[in-house]
Structures are given as C-alpha cells and as structure tokens.
Write an enzyme that holds these catalytic residues in place. Structure first.
Site, PDB file in Angstrom:
ATOM      1  N   HIS A  19      30.228 -43.250 -62.610  1.00 56.59           N
ATOM      2  CA  HIS A  19      31.511 -43.589 -63.222  1.00 56.59           C
ATOM      3  C   HIS A  19      32.045 -44.941 -62.750  1.00 56.59           C
ATOM      4  CE1 HIS A  19      34.747 -42.747 -65.810  1.00 56.59           C
ATOM      5  NE2 HIS A  19      34.762 -41.438 -65.691  1.00 56.59           N
ATOM      6  N   ASP A  53      31.796 -45.958 -68.216  1.00 53.08           N
ATOM      7  CA  ASP A  53      32.872 -45.076 -68.668  1.00 53.08           C
ATOM      8  C   ASP A  53      32.313 -44.058 -69.660  1.00 53.08           C
ATOM      9  OD1 ASP A  53      34.806 -46.394 -67.155  1.00 53.08           O
ATOM     10  OD2 ASP A  53      35.081 -47.925 -68.706  1.00 53.08           O
TER      11      ASP A  53
END
Length: 540
Positions: free
Chosen positions: A513, A517
């Site tokens: 992450h 995204d």
C-alpha cells in the site's frame, strides 16, 4: 551514503591489479551485479562485479594503470552526492597507506613463511554472494589425498541463494578438510588445506582453529567473492551432460547472454576449463547449438528414503536442520510481511477462450505453452500499461521500473526460489514457455546462479496445478506486488442471462500500500483480465 570500492584481491597471490577496461563511466547508474571493470591480475583478466547500487561518482584508477590491492578504485553513491572528503581523505592517506601496506606485507609474509611449509595454502569458506555470511558444504568433490589442479571443483557450497561450485585457485594435494559435508560455517572459516603430498599440516589446522594463524592466512588465501562468483556463479549442465556437471561462464558473458536471450547451455566455451567468455556469446549462432541439443541428461533412479517407523501410542518427534535457503526464506518473508502493508485484490477470469487459444498454439509442432506462460505474458503487457505496479519503495522515493523482469516462484525440495525472466514483455509465448521450463528444471536441480534470481520487478506464483483455487502470497521485496494464480475450475456461470458450464480462474494480487493504491491495483487487474480472456489482444 557513498561507498568506497577498493582494488579487490582476485587471486590468492595478487598484490596489485591493472584496470584493463572500465565498463561503466562516471555518471552511469550501477546495479548490484553489474560489471564495473575488467581487472588484469597476475593470473588472468577478470570481470569485477559491483555489490552495491547507485551512481558511479568517481574513478580512482584510470584504464591501463596499476595499483596495489585495497587502493581506491571507485566511489558509488547517490547522484550529486558530495564525495570530496572521501577523495581527499584517500589521497592524503595514500603515501602513509603505501608505507603501511609494505610493512604489513612484510609483517604478514614473515610469519606466513615460517608458519606454513613451502607450497601449503589455506583455503577459507568463500563469500559466494553479496548477502552470504555463512555457507554449508553440500558435497565434497575431492577427498583428502586427491590431487587438485587449478580450476578443479573442490566442493559444492550451499549459500543463502543457491548451491554453487567452488573452484580451486591452487594446485597440489588436498591435505585437510576443515568443514565436513552437511556442516555450516561462517565466511573465512578454514575450509581446506592444499599442499605437497605428505606435508605435516596438523599444527596449521590446530593453530587456525584456536586463532593462532587467522591473521596470516588471509594474506595467502583470501578468496574474494568476486573471483569466486566469476568462477562459479553460473552453474549450467555440460555437454554431453550428466547430472551434476556444469559449464562455467564469466559474469560479463552471462550478462550479454541474458540481454540477447541466449541459453548458455547452447554455447561452447573457449576459455580455460571450457569457461564461456564474452567472445563466445558475441560469436554465437543458434545453428551451432543443434548438435549439442541432441544429448539429453541421463536420468538415474534414486531409491526413496524409507519412512520412519513410529510405534503406536508413542510420542515421536523429528528435528530437521534448517538449510541456508530455509533460513533466508524465513528472514525475507518475515521482513516483507511486517514492513510492507499488504492488501489483496481478487478477480475471477473466464478461461474458455484462453483454453481454445492454448490448444491451437500447442497444435504447432515443437511448441508447448502452459496457462502459466499465458498469465506471465499478460502480466508483462499489463505492467507496461500500469507501471506503478512495476515499482519498489524507498524511504525517499518510489522507483518506477519501465523494464519488465518477472520472477516466477518455483517450489524446490528445500523451499522456494524465484528465477527471473529478463525483459519478459519482449518475449513471445513460446520463448516464455521454454525459459520457464529451463529455469524451473535447473532450480529443482540446484543449478541456478544467483544472477538468475536477481532483478525481478514483479512476481507470479501459481498453485493451480495442486488444485488450489485461491490463495494470497507474501510480496517478494523489493517488488511492490505479487500475483497468485489459482486452478481453472469448471462450474456453472451466467452468460447472456443463461446458466451454462464455463471455466474460470481466480487471480489474487497482493499489493504494497506504500506504492500501490487500491484503484491502481484494480485497474491493473482489469487490464490483465482482458488480456487473459482474449489472448488474441496480446498480439496487438
């Protein structure tokens, strides 16, 4: 932070080296494993690999000049970094260092000559990879009393990356073995002693074990990782091949072969002991490989180990010693899981058209393509459209890789290895299939070199052949993502409002992450789905 690179000791008798050729110039990007320069020693001209990455900021020894071992060869660091203090500090210390060097050589040489009988050489555990801190002797190919020639393979040594052959840089008789088969020892531990037959070396071995001679030994026997890697980093089956034999290739030859997509198993080496060199790759033509490809490795039946008898009603445990590979897998995956914030995206792919396309492709003579090969090709093309997936995290920046090197997870007896397909997007399906079969086969036989497992930008892991329909993988850092591929399942699906029988496959994308995204990962999977469900689009 900038790193000083010094003139390496590339042979046991080397005291100075000459830079024959610089293969990088100031300002060039340097990756771990790149060849920096060709260095002429007292024995041969050898390639010198970089164990660091960054930008080449400074060259301390121009082409054609000679300098003592440990002289400032180069400085690697971040682009624009101030290295004036490193350069001035080294030049100011040079005259003093030269005098100290002479004194050290005299001081070390004296006890060496008195401590070691004439012709006797102490061989230590070599550093065969940049991350290696200890090694395990998998197999001794010579036994005490055997004659050893320069270039003979002494032993197979298991590192944290692969099992590699270790060559002798000396000749004589193997007088002593310091590390038995199956035992592990730190780098620079006493591995063996070579010298004239009948020489009494009992005192040498004892002194080395008790710390009486470690200072003298490296001056005579230091085997730098660069030399060892050059000699042994590319284990490949010889022709005519029998299991366990290998052909040697220089790092530069391996790099050029990788760039050109040439399989080293097809190349005949013209160097010492059949070693493949740069000119062999440059002069290679595919037609020359045909006669060599006829011979197939002889297969020998190996009896299965008997199962342990466990009496009913009794508690029984078995302890299995962790291999170097298992230790490094545990370390790297734990680091990945606990440092990178993982999340998973799952998508279902219809495989009916892919199955028809594969059947058509495989109807062509001498062509064999698997569903995994099709997934790898689709990933390579999707990564070109979504380069943020093809990235890696650094504290001060995100690195976007515009080249595509896909790692393919392969299960082996001791754990898991990830050989890498370089520039996968430029490969055809049949080339991907042939390369994966070659790499997977050699991985299972422990015949992969470290450079064949480095440089991946994305990873594919497939457990579909074991009937696993869906799973999540741990990211293979420094990659930012890994794709988990499940089995193709025949089941009822809805098409045009009707329930029909269809074939589907689950894909799970694990993302870091910090770099990817959720929307970016989802868009990549949509593109991947389109390629796999309509294989003809991969030709566009």
């Amino acid at each position: 932070m900038a790193i000083k690179i010094t003139m390496p000791r590339l042979s046991d008798t080397m005291t100075e080296g000459t830079v024959a050729t610089w293969l990088k110039k100031v300002g060039d990007k340097v990756s771990e494993g790149d060849i920096l320069a060709e260095i002429e020693t007292d024995k041969a001209t050898m390639e010198f690999e970089s164990f660091n990455e960054g930008t080449l900021l400074y060259i301390g020894i121009p082409e054609g000049e000679t300098a003592p071992v440990d002289s400032l060869l180069a400085i690697i660091g971040k682009e624009g970094e101030d290295i004036s203090s490193l350069i001035s500090g080294d030049s100011a210390a040079a005259p003093v260092a030269a005098e100290v060097k002479k004194e050290e050589v005299l001081a070390v040489a004296a006890p060496t000559n008195s401590a070691l009988p004439k012709g006797v050489v102490v061989v230590t555990m070599p550093r065969l990879s940049d991350t290696m801190t200890e090694g395990t002797v998998a197999t001794w190919l010579k036994k005490v009393g055997d004659k050893v020639s320069e270039g003979d393979i002494l032993a197979e040594i298991e590192t944290d990356k692969a099992t590699m052959e270790f060559e002798s840089f000396n000749e004589g008789t193997l007088l002593y073995v310091g590390i038995e088969e199956g035992n592990t020892a730190p780098v620079d531990s006493l591995l063996a002693i070579i010298g004239p037959a009948g020489t009494d070396i009992s005192g040498i071995a004892e002194n080395y074990k008790t710390g009486g001679a470690p200072q003298a030994a490296p001056a005579v026997t230091e085997e730098k990782a660069v030399a060892s890697t050059e000699k042994t980093a590319e284990p490949i089956v010889q022709e005519p091949s029998t299991d366990g034999q290998r052909i040697l290739a220089s790092p530069l030859a391996k790099k050029i072969a990788s760039d050109k997509g040439i399989q080293l198993t097809q190349v005949k080496g013209s160097g010492e002991n059949g070693r493949i060199v740069k000119s062999d790759i440059e002069n290679f033509t595919p037609a020359a490989a045909a006669p060599q490809a006829v011979a197939a490795p002889a297969k020998t039946e190996v009896a299965a180990a008997p199962k342990v008898f466990v009496p009913a009603g009794e508690v029984f445990t078995e302890e299995i010693k962790n291999s170097q590979m298992r230790k490094i897998i545990a370390k790297r995956l734990a680091e990945s899981l606990f440092t990178a914030p993982h999340y998973n995206l799952v998508i279902e792919v219809t495989m009916d058209d892919a199955m028809k396309s594969r059947a058509t492709i495989n109807s062509v003579p001498d062509t064999k393509v698997s569903f995994n090969d099709m997934v790898i090709k689709a990933c390579a093309l999707a990564l070109k459209k979504h380069p943020k997936i093809n990235s890696q995290w650094k504290e001060d920046a995100i690195i976007i890789n515009h080249h595509v090197n896909i790692g393919v997870a392969v299960a082996v007896e001791d754990g898991l290895v990830v050989p890498v397909l370089k520039f996968t997007d430029a490969m055809s399906l049949s080339q991907i299939g042939a390369s994966v079969r070659d790499l997977a086969g050699r991985a299972k036989n422990k015949k992969l070199g470290p450079q064949e497992m480095e440089g991946s930008t994305f990873t594919v892991s497939n457990l579909g052949m074991f009937g696993i329909t869906e799973f999540n993988s741990i990211i293979n850092q420094p990659n930012s993502a890994i794709l988990s591929v499940g089995a193709i399942v025949e089941k009822p699906v809805v098409k045009n409002g009707q329930i029909v029988v269809g074939n589907t496959m689950m894909l799970s994308l694990a993302c870091d992450h910090r770099t990817i995204d959720g929307a970016t990962g989802a868009q990549f999977l949509q593109t991947l789905k389109q390629y796999i469900e309509n294989p003809v689009t991969m030709l566009a």
